[in-house]
Each structure stands twice: as C-alpha cells, then as structure tokens.
Design a protein around this motif. Sequence first.
Motif, PDB file in Angstrom:
ATOM      1  N   LEU A  73       0.866  -1.096   0.076  1.00 60.94           N
ATOM      2  CA  LEU A  73       0.094   0.102   0.087  1.00 60.94           C
ATOM      3  C   LEU A  73       0.881   1.355  -0.180  1.00 60.94           C
ATOM      4  O   LEU A  73       0.724   2.214  -0.833  1.00 60.94           O
ATOM      5  CB  LEU A  73      -0.950   0.102   1.176  1.00 60.94           C
ATOM      6  CG  LEU A  73      -2.271  -0.900   1.046  1.00 60.94           C
ATOM      7  CD1 LEU A  73      -2.977  -0.926   2.240  1.00 60.94           C
ATOM      8  CD2 LEU A  73      -3.024  -0.571  -0.136  1.00 60.94           C
ATOM      9  N   THR A  74       1.927   1.363   0.721  1.00 65.77           N
ATOM     10  CA  THR A  74       2.896   2.426   0.473  1.00 65.77           C
ATOM     11  C   THR A  74       3.362   2.627  -0.696  1.00 65.77           C
ATOM     12  O   THR A  74       3.502   3.723  -1.154  1.00 65.77           O
ATOM     13  CB  THR A  74       4.019   2.054   1.693  1.00 65.77           C
ATOM     14  OG1 THR A  74       3.282   2.089   3.031  1.00 65.77           O
ATOM     15  CG2 THR A  74       4.935   3.466   1.799  1.00 65.77           C
ATOM     16  N   GLU A  75       3.657   1.685  -1.266  1.00 69.97           N
ATOM     17  CA  GLU A  75       4.572   1.756  -2.825  1.00 69.97           C
ATOM     18  C   GLU A  75       3.243   2.180  -3.723  1.00 69.97           C
ATOM     19  O   GLU A  75       3.622   3.186  -4.600  1.00 69.97           O
ATOM     20  CB  GLU A  75       5.122   0.374  -3.060  1.00 69.97           C
ATOM     21  CG  GLU A  75       6.483   0.155  -2.548  1.00 69.97           C
ATOM     22  CD  GLU A  75       7.055  -1.218  -2.921  1.00 69.97           C
ATOM     23  OE1 GLU A  75       6.304  -1.891  -3.762  1.00 69.97           O
ATOM     24  OE2 GLU A  75       8.085  -1.432  -2.440  1.00 69.97           O
ATOM     25  N   GLU A  76       2.191   1.520  -3.489  1.00 69.73           N
ATOM     26  CA  GLU A  76       1.081   1.952  -4.195  1.00 69.73           C
ATOM     27  C   GLU A  76       0.803   3.620  -4.392  1.00 69.73           C
ATOM     28  O   GLU A  76       0.529   4.285  -5.312  1.00 69.73           O
ATOM     29  CB  GLU A  76      -0.404   1.294  -3.910  1.00 69.73           C
ATOM     30  CG  GLU A  76      -1.462   1.485  -4.945  1.00 69.73           C
ATOM     31  CD  GLU A  76      -2.471   0.961  -4.360  1.00 69.73           C
ATOM     32  OE1 GLU A  76      -3.756   1.282  -4.715  1.00 69.73           O
ATOM     33  OE2 GLU A  76      -2.412  -0.434  -3.981  1.00 69.73           O
ATOM     34  N   MET A  77       0.761   4.070  -2.824  1.00 70.88           N
ATOM     35  CA  MET A  77       0.300   5.361  -2.848  1.00 70.88           C
ATOM     36  C   MET A  77       1.262   6.252  -3.332  1.00 70.88           C
ATOM     37  O   MET A  77       1.174   7.424  -3.663  1.00 70.88           O
ATOM     38  CB  MET A  77      -0.004   5.702  -1.147  1.00 70.88           C
ATOM     39  CG  MET A  77      -1.186   4.729  -0.616  1.00 70.88           C
ATOM     40  SD  MET A  77      -2.570   5.624  -1.338  1.00 70.88           S
ATOM     41  CE  MET A  77      -3.066   4.003  -2.293  1.00 70.88           C
ATOM     42  N   MET A  78       2.802   6.138  -2.899  1.00 69.18           N
ATOM     43  CA  MET A  78       3.803   6.912  -3.300  1.00 69.18           C
ATOM     44  C   MET A  78       3.687   6.975  -5.087  1.00 69.18           C
ATOM     45  O   MET A  78       3.916   7.950  -5.606  1.00 69.18           O
ATOM     46  CB  MET A  78       5.049   6.523  -2.986  1.00 69.18           C
ATOM     47  CG  MET A  78       5.305   6.619  -1.572  1.00 69.18           C
ATOM     48  SD  MET A  78       6.874   6.244  -0.980  1.00 69.18           S
ATOM     49  CE  MET A  78       6.741   4.561  -0.959  1.00 69.18           C
ATOM     50  N   ASP A  79       3.582   5.856  -5.845  1.00 67.53           N
ATOM     51  CA  ASP A  79       3.403   5.740  -7.162  1.00 67.53           C
ATOM     52  C   ASP A  79       2.347   6.552  -7.689  1.00 67.53           C
ATOM     53  O   ASP A  79       2.592   7.376  -8.891  1.00 67.53           O
ATOM     54  CB  ASP A  79       3.273   4.222  -7.746  1.00 67.53           C
ATOM     55  CG  ASP A  79       4.505   3.202  -7.252  1.00 67.53           C
ATOM     56  OD1 ASP A  79       5.792   3.849  -7.161  1.00 67.53           O
ATOM     57  OD2 ASP A  79       4.394   2.202  -7.532  1.00 67.53           O
ATOM     58  N   TYR A  80       1.162   6.448  -6.961  1.00 69.49           N
ATOM     59  CA  TYR A  80       0.017   7.136  -7.385  1.00 69.49           C
ATOM     60  C   TYR A  80       0.114   8.742  -7.263  1.00 69.49           C
ATOM     61  O   TYR A  80       0.004   9.631  -8.426  1.00 69.49           O
ATOM     62  CB  TYR A  80      -1.199   7.112  -6.405  1.00 69.49           C
ATOM     63  CG  TYR A  80      -2.479   7.873  -6.735  1.00 69.49           C
ATOM     64  CD1 TYR A  80      -3.334   7.333  -7.866  1.00 69.49           C
ATOM     65  CD2 TYR A  80      -2.601   8.951  -6.152  1.00 69.49           C
ATOM     66  CE1 TYR A  80      -4.195   8.216  -8.260  1.00 69.49           C
ATOM     67  CE2 TYR A  80      -3.739   9.781  -6.575  1.00 69.49           C
ATOM     68  CZ  TYR A  80      -4.490   9.363  -7.412  1.00 69.49           C
ATOM     69  OH  TYR A  80      -5.757  10.208  -7.720  1.00 69.49           O
ATOM     70  N   ILE A  81       0.926   9.217  -6.254  1.00 68.50           N
ATOM     71  CA  ILE A  81       1.171  10.696  -5.971  1.00 68.50           C
ATOM     72  C   ILE A  81       2.403  11.001  -7.203  1.00 68.50           C
ATOM     73  O   ILE A  81       2.221  12.251  -7.844  1.00 68.50           O
ATOM     74  CB  ILE A  81       1.939  10.804  -4.658  1.00 68.50           C
ATOM     75  CG1 ILE A  81       0.745  10.657  -3.628  1.00 68.50           C
ATOM     76  CG2 ILE A  81       2.439  12.197  -4.668  1.00 68.50           C
ATOM     77  CD1 ILE A  81       1.233  10.697  -2.240  1.00 68.50           C
TER      78      ILE A  81
END
Length: 122
Positions: A73-81
Amino acid sequence: MSDKDLIDQEEIYSKVLRAGRRTYFFDVRSTKAGDYYLTITESKKFTHEDGSFHYKKHKIYLYKEDFEGFRELTEEMMDYIIDAKGTEVISERHQKDFKKEEPNENTESSEGSFTDVSFDDI
C-alpha cells in the motif's frame, strides 16, 4: 502487552531521516519473547513566539505479519502521487533552502538544535 511494555523493549537497529522540521525515526525493537517489530516515529518541532520550542511525536508500531500489506500500500500510494504530481517538490515548506519570513526565528540555529534530538527524548 501494554504500549508501555512495547516502548520499554530492547532497541536492535535504528535509522534517522531528517526532513526539515520533521525527523523520522525507524527502530527495530525486540519483544520480551525475542520477536522483532518496527516502530516509525515522526517528531515535529514547533517554535513558540518567545523562542522556546516543543516536539509533537506520533508513533506507528508495525509487526511482521503486516509488512507485506504495508509495503504494497505504501508503494502504491507513492506511485500514485508520483504519477499524478511528479517528483518535483512544489511546496516551499519542503525545500531545504526555504527560510521562514518571521523575524523571531533564525532557521540555521533552529535547524542546528533540531538535529540534536535523540530517540531517548521521545
């Protein structure tokens, strides 16, 4: 096990990330049973008008059984941003050379005293 018991457990490995007025502490600790867990602590410095200061701290306890989901989830959120906004820092609050316009605050001396924070202060 209470939160106090968790705080009192042995510190195994630590890293510090300084980010302006915030400092992040990443600490591997050991439970009484010998298992490891991660604490992530955000410490933010606040300066009062009289020049005195205090820190606000927030802590997350992360256990091994949650590592995979937390990482995903952390990687997904950072990639999204990054996909939505890129990697350029827009907010001047996050730029290293930003100096606050208030006459009562000297950024260099505040920064120097801020970097002296140790995990024991938390």
